[in-house]
Enzyme design. Structure first.
Site, PDB file in Angstrom:
ATOM      1  N   ASP A 295       0.769  -1.313   0.102  1.00  0.00           N
ATOM      2  CA  ASP A 295       0.088  -0.106  -0.227  1.00  0.00           C
ATOM      3  C   ASP A 295       0.631   1.297   0.011  1.00  0.00           C
ATOM      4  OD1 ASP A 295       1.008  -0.006   2.521  1.00  0.00           O
ATOM      5  OD2 ASP A 295      -0.786  -0.168   3.604  1.00  0.00           O
TER       6      ASP A 295
ATOM      7  N   GLU B  90      -0.553  -8.979  -1.269  1.00  0.00           N
ATOM      8  CA  GLU B  90      -1.254  -8.219  -0.014  1.00  0.00           C
ATOM      9  C   GLU B  90      -2.393  -7.391  -0.548  1.00  0.00           C
ATOM     10  OE1 GLU B  90       0.176  -5.272   2.998  1.00  0.00           O
ATOM     11  OE2 GLU B  90       0.925  -7.072   3.992  1.00  0.00           O
TER      12      GLU B  90
ATOM     13  N   GLU C 236      -1.959   5.281   2.251  1.00  0.00           N
ATOM     14  CA  GLU C 236      -1.976   3.814   2.072  1.00  0.00           C
ATOM     15  C   GLU C 236      -3.499   3.186   1.727  1.00  0.00           C
ATOM     16  OE1 GLU C 236      -0.830   5.297   4.908  1.00  0.00           O
ATOM     17  OE2 GLU C 236       1.473   4.897   4.616  1.00  0.00           O
TER      18      GLU C 236
ATOM     19  N   HIS D   6       5.080   5.852  13.141  1.00  0.00           N
ATOM     20  CA  HIS D   6       5.539   6.492  11.906  1.00  0.00           C
ATOM     21  C   HIS D   6       4.547   7.081  11.005  1.00  0.00           C
ATOM     22  CE1 HIS D   6       4.900   3.681   8.573  1.00  0.00           C
ATOM     23  NE2 HIS D   6       4.817   2.759   9.524  1.00  0.00           N
TER      24      HIS D   6
ATOM     25  N   ARG E  52       1.813   9.019   8.586  1.00  0.00           N
ATOM     26  CA  ARG E  52       1.437  10.228   8.233  1.00  0.00           C
ATOM     27  C   ARG E  52       0.171  10.850   8.919  1.00  0.00           C
ATOM     28  NH1 ARG E  52       5.010   9.634   3.971  1.00  0.00           N
ATOM     29  NH2 ARG E  52       5.684  11.460   2.962  1.00  0.00           N
TER      30      ARG E  52
ATOM     31  N   HIS F  44      11.675   5.923  13.564  1.00  0.00           N
ATOM     32  CA  HIS F  44      11.780   5.963  12.320  1.00  0.00           C
ATOM     33  C   HIS F  44      12.472   7.270  11.887  1.00  0.00           C
ATOM     34  CE1 HIS F  44      10.129   6.392   8.323  1.00  0.00           C
ATOM     35  NE2 HIS F  44       9.661   4.916   8.447  1.00  0.00           N
TER      36      HIS F  44
END
Ligand code: UD1
Ligand code: UDP
Length: 357
Positions: free
Chosen positions: A94, A116, A130, A196, A198, A229
């Site tokens: 994604d 996936e 995603e 991490h 967004r 991250h």
């Protein structure tokens, strides 16, 4: 048949490596293209799994925008497809590498295999971007490798041809099995943390850090280990709010074996990651998911994921209950892994081998 596998980030590589190995084992002409979306996080993995890119598009910039990732991959992959001339492009998951690579292949009328496929939160802005990347990739793909029947059902509801969907299990379990012999678990009073996403930048990330600080003060006998991250939006908040707390250890990202070792050695994982929601159930480790939604509802149903949201008080309450209610805690270790048996890559390559290109 010539296959081009396009990968750009740490989780894509971790989960596609069993597929690349299986393609090569069967003598299929395989070109591994690395978009370079993650310049640093993937390099140690290439060495560890002894799988190195044939092409590196080298697109990463500091604090990059989604538009930068998408547009630079689209342009550079367009040229690479002319050189490599694959009959099939395989993408995973994604990320913006996934979507941009699928679109580049579509423009050349090259079929796409999506590994996936079918995970959905049903909220277009969370996870962001995603959820949209995965949905748009499904519109483009010719072959959909769904980890679970629940994922297949999501695709069927969107009108995807049932004959093009294959339920395979999640390849992350194949990878875990590849490294299982190297994991030396040593149970500790430890909590492992990653974050991490967004959509969590800003206030949600401050709430997450507030929860970690409160838990660390309330449970001084436990160590809170946090591989941070490299995204500057993550580091600025984490460093400002969690530096200097005795039992919070902020460290650099770990290599895969070290990370899985820390995971299996921990009592609890706090994360907003996608892949970690699948790995931890494989080991019966409870996970508090610091997100408002999850596209991995199988783990919640199996009883190993707690969807806590991103409010400090909710995250703290979920962790306190696990630390203070032994019967509740024990129920998590008994939960069974819903993500497959470690043979997903074989199933994917079986299906690809019988298609004509
Ligand atoms: C990306 C994916 C996300 C995935 C995550 C896995 C998109 C839009 N996001 O998010 O879906 O869950 O990877 O980790 O596709 N950086 C480095 N070195 C690295 C990697 C990143 O310095 O090896 C820094 C750079 O400043 C970079 C920033 O982190 O610009 C953000 O990287 P990016 O790939 O855009 O976003 P992630 O949060 O990593
Ligand atoms: N991981 C790792 N080292 C770390 C943190 C995570 O190897 O320090 C691995 C983890 O085991 C999982 C993957 O990276 O397989 C998850 O990646 P990430 O959280 O970046 O992305 P997501 O899964 O959310 O897309």
């Amino acid at each position: 048949m010539k296959v081009l596998v396009s990968v750009g980030t740490r989780p894509e590589f971790i989960k596609i490596v069993p597929v690349i190995r299986e393609l090569k084992k069967r003598g299929i002409d395989t070109h591994f293209l690395y978009t370079g979306q993650h310049r640093d996080l993937c390099r140690p993995l290439f060495d560890f799994f002894a799988v190195h890119p044939d092409t590196d598009l080298d697109i990463m910039k500091d604090n990059q925008s989604i538009a930068h990732i998408t547009s630079s991959i689209l342009t550079r992959l367009d040229a690479a497809l002319d050189t490599v001339k694959p009959n099939l492009v395989i993408v995973h998951g994604d990320t913006s590498t996934t979507f941009a690579s699928s679109l580049a292949a579509f423009y050349k009328k090259i079929p796409v295999g999506h590994v996936e496929a079918g995970l959905r939160s049903h909220d277009r802005y969370s996870p962001f971007p995603e959820e949209m990347n995965r949905s748009l990739t499904a519109r483009i793909a010719a072959y959909h490798f769904a980890p679970t029947t629940h994922n297949r059902d999501n695709l069927l509801r969107e009108g995807i041809d049932p004959a093009a969907i294959f339920v395979t299990g999640n390849t992350v379990i194949d990878t875990v099995k590849l490294v299982a012999a190297k994991i030396k678990t040593q149970k500790k009073k430890q909590v492992l943390i990653t974050a991490h996403r967004r959509e969590n930048f800003g206030e949600p990330m401050r709430q997450i850090c507030g929860a970690i600080a409160e838990l660390a003060r309330t449970f001084p006998d436990r160590e809170f280990v946090y591989p941070v991250h490299p995204n500057p939006n993550v580091r600025s908040t984490v460093n400002a709010l969690l530096t200097g707390i005795n039992n919070v250890r902020l460290i650099e990202p770990l290599d895969y074996i070290a990370f899985i070792t820390e995971m299996t050695s921990s009592e609890l994982v706090l994360t907003d990651s996608g892949g970690i929601q699948e790995e931890a159930p494989a080991f019966g480790i409870p996970v508090i998911v610091m997100r408002r939604e999850t596209e991995r509802s199988e783990g919640v149903d199996a009883g190993t994921l707690i969807l806590a949201g991103t409010e400090q008080a909710d995250i703290v309450a979920a962790a306190k209950r696990l630390f203070t209610d032994p019967a509740y805690y024990a129920s998590f270790a008994k939960a069974t892994n819903p993500y497959g048996d470690g043979h997903a890559a074989e199933r994917i390559v079986d299906k690809l081998s019988i298609q004509t290109f």
